[in-house]
Structures are given as structure tokens and as C-alpha cells.
Scaffold this active site. Structure first.
Site, PDB file in Angstrom:
ATOM      1  CB  THR A  78      -0.953  -0.071   1.237  1.00 24.19           C
ATOM      2  OG1 THR A  78      -1.756  -0.981   1.095  1.00 24.19           O
ATOM      3  CG2 THR A  78      -1.684   1.360   1.469  1.00 24.19           C
ATOM      4  CD  GLN A 192      -2.601 -10.643  -4.607  1.00 25.52           C
ATOM      5  OE1 GLN A 192      -2.066 -11.856  -4.613  1.00 25.52           O
ATOM      6  NE2 GLN A 192      -2.968  -9.897  -3.553  1.00 25.52           N
ATOM      7  CG  HIS A 214       0.991  -8.987   4.016  1.00 25.93           C
ATOM      8  ND1 HIS A 214      -0.161  -9.362   4.191  1.00 25.93           N
ATOM      9  CD2 HIS A 214       1.090  -7.862   3.270  1.00 25.93           C
ATOM     10  CE1 HIS A 214      -0.954  -8.576   3.491  1.00 25.93           C
ATOM     11  NE2 HIS A 214      -0.110  -7.497   2.915  1.00 25.93           N
ATOM     12  CB  THR A 250      14.932   4.117  12.154  1.00 29.05           C
ATOM     13  OG1 THR A 250      15.206   5.148  12.856  1.00 29.05           O
ATOM     14  CG2 THR A 250      15.922   2.880  12.615  1.00 29.05           C
ATOM     15  CB  CYS A 336     -18.303  -5.888   4.203  1.00 28.43           C
ATOM     16  SG  CYS A 336     -19.648  -5.987   5.587  1.00 28.43           S
TER      17      CYS A 336
END
Length: 421
Positions: A78, A192, A214, A250, A336
Site C-alpha cells: 500500500t 500478486q 506478507h 529508521t 463490507c
């Protein structure tokens, strides 16, 4: 009561941390604890931390087809997207004041799309690439060649984060190339793609590339923005000058080491994983029960890691909760927020109805996915769809009926084309 076995099929949202990444993180943390130091410090502890950091940067670049100097460490995809699109737009306009437009696909992650609101007050215009029925952004070379002189940045993911469709990044780059070698900055979000597709920054020819840790089994909070040498970026986060002055703060040395380890393992296992996931995706799509189907046809070019499903209900949240109760973890393509389910923007971009854009699921797989996970999903899906359809019935029953006109009551005036005068 929760089931004993959990079948995790939401790898596109976040992947389990790889053992190699965990070991690298623990090892680096122990080293930093034994010899503490900020990588910017000149003393022995600082130099030791700097060596760990730059070794990780070198390995990250090598795994992605980039040079060490092109690796900017971030907190995740992001932040990388925001720096690339907003920072790239400002930088390109500073170099050439004519460049006041940003081009992005309708399928981009919100991290890209949200930059339109950031850039609009600064005088930038936002242009959206259309989407074909196959879930692929349409690259029109003639239209792009005409628009190129005013474009600051063009952003297109390698793989759609919702559909899993492969996007024509190379075609976009070629279409934007100017005759004199000048062109807008091209950014691609490869979050992806890295774990499944061959990703080579230099070979792809883009200027900026996003990778999220991640998504490939590194800890959350790790990521990379690759920026080709000479790429103009104007940051909105100045400070201590770290990461080429683009992302001050940092650096997370242990996180960088973990990301390097995860990337190296993902690249080494990529070909075998592709074969494995191709078989699992075929197993999933061939076994779908009544009330569910693949959103896109078999001719759509898709990553084997993602399957986008349409289900016959406008209540995907009920489907998700029923699947969760059965120990099957997937995600909805619709969003949602605060209890209000909204239709999937990606499905709406295909020209589908709002109801069709509500009833969607994204199934995403990774190295830990097995045939039993897919079979568990197929077994749980029929009952989960019925849970959503029960709410559909309730919705229809609760809609107020229009009262029948009384005998002799005046009727509404005639309209033309169904519109009131």
C-alpha cells in the site's frame, strides 16, 4: 464451536509466514540485540546493522531482477503504491509541466485508486483504462500514443488482485514509448505476481514496481518499491533521508532480512508452485456446486493462485460466515464496511449488474494449499450459498408492496419512455 481443521484459502490477502523468513527475522533480531545500532550510525553497532540491511537489499534486488540501489524498503504494498503513483506524478510534472494526467486500470487495488483524491487538489486528472469481458485492461496503442505527452504516470498491476487475471503491462509500456525515447513513468503492482509468475524488473521495462512482503510469506509490515535509476519521485514524507530520501525513517533491518529470505525461497519454488496450483484451481472450478460458477470464462488469462467465483445471492457476508463456521477461510470480492456490503467495483467494471457484483467470492491459494482444502470448500459451499439465499428471501418479503389504486381513483399521467414529465 470452531472446527478442529482450518482450510486457509485467502492467500491473496495475506500468506502464512515462511519458516525461512521467521528464522531470518529471529537471527537478525538476535544479532541486533547483541550488537545494537542504528544503520545510520557510524559506530561498530551501526556498521553491523548497516551490513545486515544492505545484504538484504542486495538479495531482494537480485530476486526481483533489480539492482541494489533501486530497492526502496517500505512498510508494504500500500505504501509502495502511494509513493509510486502520487510521488511519481509529482516528480514527472516537476520535470515536464505538461504531464498532469494519471492513467490507471479500473482493476487496480484501492492503494492506487485512492491516489486520485490525493492528486486531484494538486491539479492532476485521472483517466481509467476500460476492462474487457475477460477481466483484462484494454490497451489501445493509438489512444495511448495520443495521450502520452500529457501523462505523468500509468499504473497497471501484473495480476488483478480480485480476478487474478494477467494484465498487459509489457503492452502498456510499449504503447507509451515515445519516438525520442521519452514516455510517462510506468508503475506496476506485482504484489500478486511475485510468488507465482516470473518477475524481472529490468526485463519488464517499467520504472516503478510494488512488492508486498506478507503476500509471499514475509512478515506484515515489509515491502519494496523498486525505482529505476533517474526516476523522479517527489515524496510526501521527508525526514532523515533514508531510502534515497524517498521514505524517511529508521529501517526495519530484521524485516528486510526476513523479506529477502522469503523472496529467495518464493523464486526458487515458483515453477513447482505454478504446477501445483494449476491442478488445484482446475479441481476447484470443475467441482463447483449449483448456485456457483467462475465469474470469468475459461479463456480468461488467470494466475493459478486465484479463482473468482460468482454465487447466487446478494449476501456474500452470510456465505463467508457460513464458510468460516465450517473452517473454510475465503474472502468476498465485494467490500463490507461498517456492516454495509457494497458491490465489487471490479465486477461492475465488467458491465455486470449490482446484484452480480455483490455475490462474489475470491478463493486464493499458496504453497500450503492442498487438495483437501479445495475439497473442504466444495463441500461447504452449497450450505453457505443457501444461508445467503435465505436472507435474499427475507429481503424480498420485507419490501413494502405498492397499494392497489382504489376504484375510481385518478391514475398517474401517461409518461414517455417510462419517465415522469
Amino acid at each position: 464451536m470452531s472446527p478442529d481443521t482450518v482450510h486457509y484459502l485467502d492467500h491473496a490477502a495475506t500468506a502464512p509466514v515462511r519458516e525461512c523468513a521467521l528464522r531470518a527475522w529471529v537471527g537478525a533480531t538476535r544479532a541486533l540485540s547483541a550488537a545494537p545500532g542504528n544503520p545510520s550510525a557510524l559506530h561498530a553497532g551501526g556498521r553491523s546493522a548497516r551490513r545486515l540491511l544492505e545484504d538484504a537489499r542486495e538479495r531482494i534486488g537480485a530476486a526481483l531482477g533489480a539492482d541494489r540501489a533501486e530497492v526502496i524498503l517500505t512498510s508494504g504494498a500500500t505504501e509502495s503504491d502511494a509513493l509510486a503513483v502520487a510521488g511519481g506524478a509529482r516528480g514527472a510534472r516537476a520535470r515536464d509541466p505538461r504531464r498532469t494526467r494519471v492513467l490507471a486500470s479500473a482493476l487496480e487495488h484501492d492503494a492506487v485508486g485512492a491516489q486520485s483524491a490525493v492528486l486531484a487538489p494538486a491539479g492532476f486528472e485521472w483517466t481509467v483504462l476500460p476492462v474487457s469481458a475477460l477481466g483484462v485492461s484494454v490497451v489501445d496503442p493509438a489512444a495511448l500514443a495520443e495521450a502520452a505527452p500529457r501523462l505523468a504516470v500509468a499504473s497497471l498491476s501484473m495480476v488483478s488482485s480480485e480476478f487474478g487475471t494477467l494484465q498487459p503491462v509489457a503492452a502498456l509500456t510499449a504503447a507509451l514509448a515515445g519516438g525520442d525515447g521519452s514516455r510517462p513513468l510506468v508503475h506496476t503492482d506485482a504484489a500478486q505476481a511475485v510468488g507465482v509468475l516470473d518477475v524481472d524488473f529490468h526485463a519488464l521495462g517499467v520504472d516503478l514496481m510494488t512488492v508486498g512482503g506478507h503476500k509471499i510469506g514475509a512478515p506484515a509490515g515489509t515491502g519494496v518499491l523498486l525505482a529505476r535509476r533517474g526516476t523522479p519521485l517527489v515524496t510526501d514524507r521527508p525526514g532523515g533521508g533514508q531510502e534515497r530520501g524517498i521514505r524517511s525513517g529508521t529501517p526495519d533491518v530484521a524485516g528486510a532480512c526476513a523479506l529477502a529470505a522469503a523472496l529467495e525461497e518464493a523464486v526458487a519454488q515458483r515453477e513447482a508452485l505454478r504446477r501445483h496450483l494449476t491442478g488445484l484451481r482446475a479441481r476447484l472450478l470443475s467441482g463447483l456446486p449449483a448456485g456457483s460458477r467462475a465469474t470469468l470464462g475459461p479463456e480468461a488469462p488467470c494466475s493459478p493462485a486465484i479463482a473468482h467465483l460468482s454465487v447466487d445471492t446478494a449476501h456474500p457476508e452470510a456465505v463467508l460466515l457460513a464458510m468460516d463456521a465450517a473452517g473454510v477461510l475465503v474472502s468476498a470480492g465485494s467490500a463490507c464496511h461498517a456492516g454495509v456490503t457494497r458491490p465489487s467495483a471490479a465486477v461492475l467494471a465488467l458491465g455486470r449488474s449490482e446484484r452480480q457484483a455483490l455475490g462474489v467470492l475470491r478463493v486464493s491459494m499458496g504453497p500450503t494449499t492442498s487438495a483437501s482444502d479445495v475439497d473442504a470448500l466444495l463441500a461447504a459451499l452449497p450450505q453457505a450459498i443457501r444461508a445467503g439465499q435465505r436472507l435474499d428471501v427475507r429481503d424480498r418479503a420485507s419490501r413494502p408492496r405498492r397499494p392497489e389504486p382504489r376504484a375510481g381513483a385518478p391514475t398517474a399521467p401517461a409518461t414517455v419512455g417510462g419517465a415522469r414529465p
